[in-house]
Design an enzyme around this catalytic site. Structure first.
Site, PDB file in Angstrom:
ATOM      1  N   LYS A  43       0.857  -1.182   0.000  1.00 38.74           N
ATOM      2  CA  LYS A  43       0.000   0.000   0.000  1.00 38.74           C
ATOM      3  C   LYS A  43       0.900   1.241   0.000  1.00 38.74           C
ATOM      4  CE  LYS A  43      -3.512   2.697   0.422  1.00 38.74           C
ATOM      5  NZ  LYS A  43      -4.366   2.912  -0.752  1.00 38.74           N
ATOM      6  N   LEU A  50      -4.756   7.286  -0.238  1.00 39.50           N
ATOM      7  CA  LEU A  50      -3.492   6.893   0.414  1.00 39.50           C
ATOM      8  C   LEU A  50      -3.613   6.746   1.931  1.00 39.50           C
ATOM      9  CD1 LEU A  50      -0.731   8.868  -1.566  1.00 39.50           C
ATOM     10  CD2 LEU A  50      -1.367   6.459  -1.759  1.00 39.50           C
ATOM     11  N   CYS A  89      -0.590   8.903  -8.110  1.00 40.08           N
ATOM     12  CA  CYS A  89      -1.857   8.697  -7.416  1.00 40.08           C
ATOM     13  C   CYS A  89      -2.788   9.865  -7.724  1.00 40.08           C
ATOM     14  CB  CYS A  89      -1.667   8.585  -5.904  1.00 40.08           C
ATOM     15  SG  CYS A  89      -3.258   8.448  -5.062  1.00 40.08           S
ATOM     16  N   GLY A 143      -9.114  -1.760 -13.877  1.00 38.50           N
ATOM     17  CA  GLY A 143      -9.904  -2.915 -14.294  1.00 38.50           C
ATOM     18  C   GLY A 143      -9.831  -3.158 -15.794  1.00 38.50           C
ATOM     19  N   GLY A 147      -2.564  -2.874 -15.870  1.00 45.04           N
ATOM     20  CA  GLY A 147      -3.800  -2.215 -16.274  1.00 45.04           C
ATOM     21  C   GLY A 147      -4.786  -3.246 -16.782  1.00 45.04           C
ATOM     22  N   GLY A 148      -5.661  -3.724 -15.914  1.00 44.98           N
ATOM     23  CA  GLY A 148      -6.758  -4.592 -16.340  1.00 44.98           C
ATOM     24  C   GLY A 148      -6.417  -6.037 -16.593  1.00 44.98           C
TER      25      GLY A 148
END
Lengths: 252, 308
Positions: free
Chosen positions: B53, B81, B137, B224, B250-251
């Site tokens: 994280k 965050l 972010c 996603g 990415g996805g």
């Protein structure tokens, strides 16, 4: 907890938009009342599984009582006997039965349900039976449901409906007084939870809330389902869904 | 196992900044906590690695209001965050997770130069294997993406952080950059050891009944399967342009998706959203990659990396 494919034993409508689905619990993992599972059909869309509290655990089956609200629950409602779905669970911190009962002999416990918030109370009432005197106060918009399921485990039932079609007309908070109980346990929409917390605070009665939130992972990893508490932002999925009402801070 | 069958087992290992990953599948930052939650479903050591994280110098409570919104084939998030800060990470969390993987990537973000430098200094001095610098972010004010949009800002933050970073430095790029390839090249020039891309796409959802944005911050990050074809194209654009390794994401939902990113030039991949849809999906993706390689007679991913 685990993630696996489960087989539907039955999936039936019990009231308008309310369904009860029973699956074969082939893994037979221990489940606490108040815990939940993430359910997703094999359809690609919607992407995320849906968190549903456990309604009952019996004879190697798991039962979920749920309201069809969007695409995810619509897909669940379309499942038929023999079909498979992915279930991850059991998840979260459920009701602590020993903590609720405490040292008292047959403490008086009130379960306050708002609408589909009644879902976790069957298994909870079953788990409390013989250890506590359990009462139920249930509120619905209109026709009540899932009440008969609980009769076996509770000593007293009071019902309120917003349209007055059954029981007392109005909100569920009209049909009980917290001072009559040792512990009040609530599950329902946020305004009801806030009101029950406040009533119990005034009455100085212990209050436990089972919270709901939008979730993605369901396992405590993504921090998408956090709520404000006196201990900071806590995850409904992993730190809850059951919280001491004193901890929960409701946004104004 | 006989010698013959051993010879047919495809080699999924990849080298990333002098670290040998047993396979190229890394759990993406923000989707696997600090790795501990994964242990209910599999041991994180089966992965190539995982990225923590996002950490900031000081603890952050994260954003209020709705944090998640599902879209067609996608998920929007605005977590903001939420993290315990770098000091708690180093002292309390790292000792618990150090043994979970041989590629522990600490994702670090910040709001200004000093924050970034101090956070990277502290975390990179601890027993982590790599720093993933988050300049992408989209969900916190100045919390990263501000540095990942304009080339000169991206270059400046990497230049500032590089001397403080005692471990290989992976820079996580934003697909919202004005010129992604230009940002990638500038970041490489300032000393990044590898790149990861893409972070989420800045996106909008509106609640038409309240006539308000769904998210308090108005926009949120989209991830996603919906973003996969764009992320794949961006991975290829960047991989073609730079000399340092690229970690694509990415996805990705399947082993075949991951193979596409390798063919587009990625050395390794990260998987995020799919792991939230199904918590044991990452080991399945690794198995599917191995099956694909075996079926196609590919013994090492180098044979197909960047062939498109």
């Amino acid at each position: 907890m685990t993630t696996d494919l489960y087989t539907v034993i039955s999936n039936k409508q019990v009231a308008p938009s309310i369904f009860s689905m029973t699956v074969k619990d082939h893994l037979n993992l221990p489940v606490q009342p108040g815990q939940f599972h993430m359910l997703k059909t094999l359809a690609a869309e919607p992407l995320l599984p849906r968190p549903l509290s456990i309604n009952d655990v019996e004879n190697e089956t798991l039962t979920f009582l749920y309201e069809v609200k969007g695409d995810g629950t619509k897909n669940l409602a379309a499942l038929t006997t023999g079909q498979q779905l992915r279930i991850t669970g059991p998840l979260g911190q459920g009701f602590n039965i020993d903590g609720i009962v405490g040292n008292a002999r047959l403490p008086k416990v009130l379960l306050v349900a708002g609408g589909i918030g009644i879902a976790p109370f069957k298994y909870l009432a079953r788990s409390l039976a013989k250890k506590a005197t359990v009462s139920l106060a249930a509120g619905f918009r209109s026709n009540p449901y899932a009440i008969d399921d609980l009769k076996e485990f509770v000593d007293d039932i009071k019902i309120a409906t917003e349209d007055g079609s059954y029981g007392v007309e109005g909100r569920v908070t009209l049909v009980f007084n917290p001072v009559d109980f040792d512990v009040v346990i609530a599950c329902g929409p946020t305004p009801m939870m806030r009101a029950v917390k406040e009533m119990c605070k005034q009455a100085k009665v212990k209050c436990i809330l089972s919270m709901e939130a939008r979730m993605a992972c369901g396992i405590g990893a993504c921090l998408g389902c956090t709520i404000r508490t006196t201990k900071g932002m806590l995850r409904v999925c992993a730190d809850g869904p059951v919280f001491d009402a004193n901890e929960v801070i409701f946004n104004d | 196992m006989t010698k013959e069958s051993l010879a047919q087992v495809p080699d999924l290992s990849v080298d990333l900044c002098k670290i040998t990953l047993k396979n190229p599948v890394i759990a993406a930052s923000g989707t696997c906590g600090f790795g501990l939650e994964l242990m209910h479903f599999y041991h994180p050591s089966v992965l190539g690695g995982f990225s923590t994280k996002g950490l900031t110098l000081y603890p952050r409570p994260g954003n209020h209001g709705i944090r998640l919104h599902e879209t067609r084939a996608g998920l929007m998030n605005s977590i903001g965050l939420q993290n315990p800060g770098t000091e708690v990470f180093v002292k309390e969390i790292l000792p618990k997770i150090r043994g979970l993987t041989n590629c522990l990537i600490a994702n670090v973000g910040g709001s200004d130069f000093d924050d970034y430098i101090e956070a990277v200094e502290m975390v990179s001095a601890a027993d982590v294997d790599m720093i993933e610098l988050n300049i992408s972010c989209p969900n916190v004010k100045c919390g990263g993406m501000a540095f990942g949009i304009r080339t000169q800002d991206a270059a400046a933050i990497v230049k500032a952080v590089r001397p403080a970073c005692k471990k290989p430095l992976m820079v996580k790029l934003s697909p919202n950059a004005h010129d992604l390839v230009e940002v990638a090249l500038a970041v490489q020039d300032e000393g990044a050891d590898c790149l990861s891309l893409v972070n989420t796409f800045s996106a909008l959802a509106i609640d038409v009944y309240t006539r308000k944005p769904v998210f308090n911050n108005v926009t949120a990050g989209l991830s996603g399967p919906a973003i996969k074809p764009i992320a794949l194209r961006m991975t290829r654009d960047v991989a073609k342009a730079v000399q340092i390794p690229v970690v694509g994401m990415g996805g990705i939902e399947t082993g075949i998706d991951a193979i596409e990113f390798i063919m587009a030039g990625a050395t390794a991949v990260q998987v995020g959203t799919a792991g939230m849809v199904q918590p044991d999906i990452l080991p399945k993706i690794i198995d599917e990659m191995a099956q694909f390689m075996a079926s196609q007679g590919i013994s090492n991913l180098k044979e197909i990396q960047g062939i498109i």
